[in-house]
Scaffold this active site. Structure first.
Site, short mmCIF file in Angstrom:
data_model
loop_
_atom_site.label_atom_id
_atom_site.label_comp_id
_atom_site.label_asym_id
_atom_site.label_seq_id
_atom_site.Cartn_x
_atom_site.Cartn_y
_atom_site.Cartn_z
N PHE A 139 -15.37 -0.14 23.38
CA PHE A 139 -15.96 0.88 22.51
C PHE A 139 -17.47 0.70 22.52
O PHE A 139 -17.98 -0.37 22.20
CB PHE A 139 -15.44 0.73 21.07
CG PHE A 139 -14.05 1.23 20.87
CD1 PHE A 139 -13.83 2.54 20.49
CD2 PHE A 139 -12.97 0.40 21.06
CE1 PHE A 139 -12.54 3.01 20.30
CE2 PHE A 139 -11.67 0.86 20.88
CZ PHE A 139 -11.46 2.17 20.50
N LEU B 13 0.81 -1.22 0.00
CA LEU B 13 0.00 0.00 0.00
C LEU B 13 0.84 1.26 0.00
O LEU B 13 0.43 2.30 -0.52
CB LEU B 13 -0.90 0.02 1.25
CG LEU B 13 -2.09 -0.93 1.30
CD1 LEU B 13 -2.76 -0.82 2.66
CD2 LEU B 13 -3.07 -0.62 0.20
N TYR C 163 -2.64 2.89 17.39
CA TYR C 163 -3.47 2.46 16.26
C TYR C 163 -4.62 3.43 16.05
O TYR C 163 -4.90 3.86 14.92
CB TYR C 163 -4.00 1.04 16.49
CG TYR C 163 -5.02 0.62 15.46
CD1 TYR C 163 -4.61 0.18 14.20
CD2 TYR C 163 -6.38 0.68 15.73
CE1 TYR C 163 -5.55 -0.18 13.23
CE2 TYR C 163 -7.32 0.32 14.79
CZ TYR C 163 -6.90 -0.11 13.53
OH TYR C 163 -7.83 -0.46 12.59
N VAL D 132 -17.28 -3.03 13.97
CA VAL D 132 -18.05 -3.51 12.82
C VAL D 132 -18.34 -5.00 12.99
O VAL D 132 -17.41 -5.81 13.11
CB VAL D 132 -17.28 -3.28 11.50
CG1 VAL D 132 -18.14 -3.69 10.31
CG2 VAL D 132 -16.84 -1.83 11.37
N LYS E 220 -5.42 6.29 12.70
CA LYS E 220 -6.63 6.51 11.91
C LYS E 220 -6.91 8.01 11.77
O LYS E 220 -7.34 8.49 10.72
CB LYS E 220 -7.83 5.81 12.56
CG LYS E 220 -7.73 4.30 12.56
CD LYS E 220 -7.77 3.76 11.15
CE LYS E 220 -7.82 2.26 11.09
NZ LYS E 220 -7.84 1.75 9.71
#
Length: 344
Positions: A242, A68, A173, A205, A177
């Site tokens: 979360f 990437l 981490y 998710v 983002k």
């Protein structure tokens, strides 16, 4: 919701098509008649996508991008497409250096896609970026009772703190983002390309996977997170970190709406169904799957929802017309898929 794009005859590039979220994003575009080119690391990943999305083979094509962060690595992939959905994200299990292993890959991976688009394809008018609620939450505030998070919030962790060797990987981490999303918006502001960007900020998710079943020992992080509750490995209800979730199918739908909406240009959207706790998930599984009740942690059944922050999804409901599946629907569909896997 004014539309700048519609499906038939158009092609979108979805980066990282073998991922859990990306596999569902593929479905959402394919079902609308889009042609979808997707990046994969190797031919083996392409073959798996062909099997999991077999009914859309005539609409699918592939581009190999092994790294990437490689400058120009997406140059060929972005050619001939009308829009870009950037879901690919570096995932590192062993973090030795926070800056090298987390922060730089997140920022560079995003910027290289934008650079390739600007250099090679002026026809692209919209790039949708899968960011995260991690780019919004202030980790150091904890459960923050009475606070409502909105798109105006940014994770305040500084680069110096995130890069510090003593900072836990999870904190770095989350910060990565934020840095990646800010870098994308800064890039557009500085370089004024032909395209606009839209960022989506999902929390946890969950939901059934469209990825070809890899075996229980190789489930994606989200699936493994829930499967542990029904396979006997969790003896107690896990602590919730979360307090927000979204069904992967709703997140995928949000990507299409963000891509097609003229009004979504330059916006970020919290893509969240609502709050949840692992106790609620366990309650749903125990109630809906009596055959699993003996292995699912019981905890405090029906426990009152804790006094914690609220994640506001009003903007995406208003501007993109999003509706969201309930926690019960999300969990039931997920567990049903696990049971099918177990039978197979």
């Amino acid at each position: 919701m004014a539309s700048i794009n519609s499906g038939v005859g158009k092609t979108v590039l979805v980066t990282g098509g073998s991922g859990y979220v990306a596999a569902e994003v593929l479905n959402s575009f394919l079902i609308r008649g889009y042609n979808v080119k997707t990046t994969v690391r190797n031919e083996a990943s392409a073959e798996k996508i062909k099997k999991s999305h077999a009914k859309y083979l005539d609409q699918l094509s592939f581009a190999i991008v092994k790294d990437l962060q490689l400058p120009g690595g997406h140059d060929e992939a972005v050619k001939g497409v009308d829009g870009v959905i950037h879901t690919a994200s570096p995932f590192v299990l062993q973090v030795e250096d926070n800056a090298r292993d987390l922060l730089e890959p997140a920022v560079n991976g995003t910027l290289e896609v934008l650079k390739s688009v600007q250099k090679n394809n002026p026809a692209v008018k919209r790039v949708v970026i899968t960011s995260s609620f991690a780019a919004i939450i202030d980790i150091f505030q904890g459960p923050r009772p009475g606070y409502t998070y909105t798109e105006k919030d940014w994770n305040p962790t500084t680069y110096d703190v995130a890069a510090n060797p003593s900072t836990p990987g999870g904190v770095s981490y989350c910060a990565s983002k934020s840095f990646a999303e800010k870098a994308a918006f800064d890039y557009v502001a500085e370089h004024n390309p032909n395209f606009t960007i839209t960022a989506l900020n999902p929390p946890m998710v969950y939901g059934p996977s469209s990825v070809l079943f890899p075996g229980f020992d190789k489930l994606n992080t989200s699936s493994a997170d829930i499967y542990r509750l029904i396979n006997g490995t969790s003896s107690s209800v896990p602590e919730t970190s979360f307090f927000g979730f979204v069904d992967v199918r709703d997140l995928a739908e949000a990507h299409v709406r963000a891509y097609e909406s003229e009004d979504a240009a330059g916006q970020r959207y919290i893509t969240c169904s609502g709050g949840y706790t692992y106790q609620q998930i366990c309650d749903v599984i125990r109630a809906e799957f009596p055959g699993k009740r003996d292995v699912v942690p019981e905890g405090n059944v029906g426990e009152k929802y804790p006094d914690v922050y609220v994640v506001d999804n009003g903007k995406i409901r208003r501007e993109l017309g999003m509706e969201f599946r309930s926690l019960k629907t999300c969990v039931v569909d997920m567990v049903e898929q696990f049971i099918e896997y177990e039978k197979a």
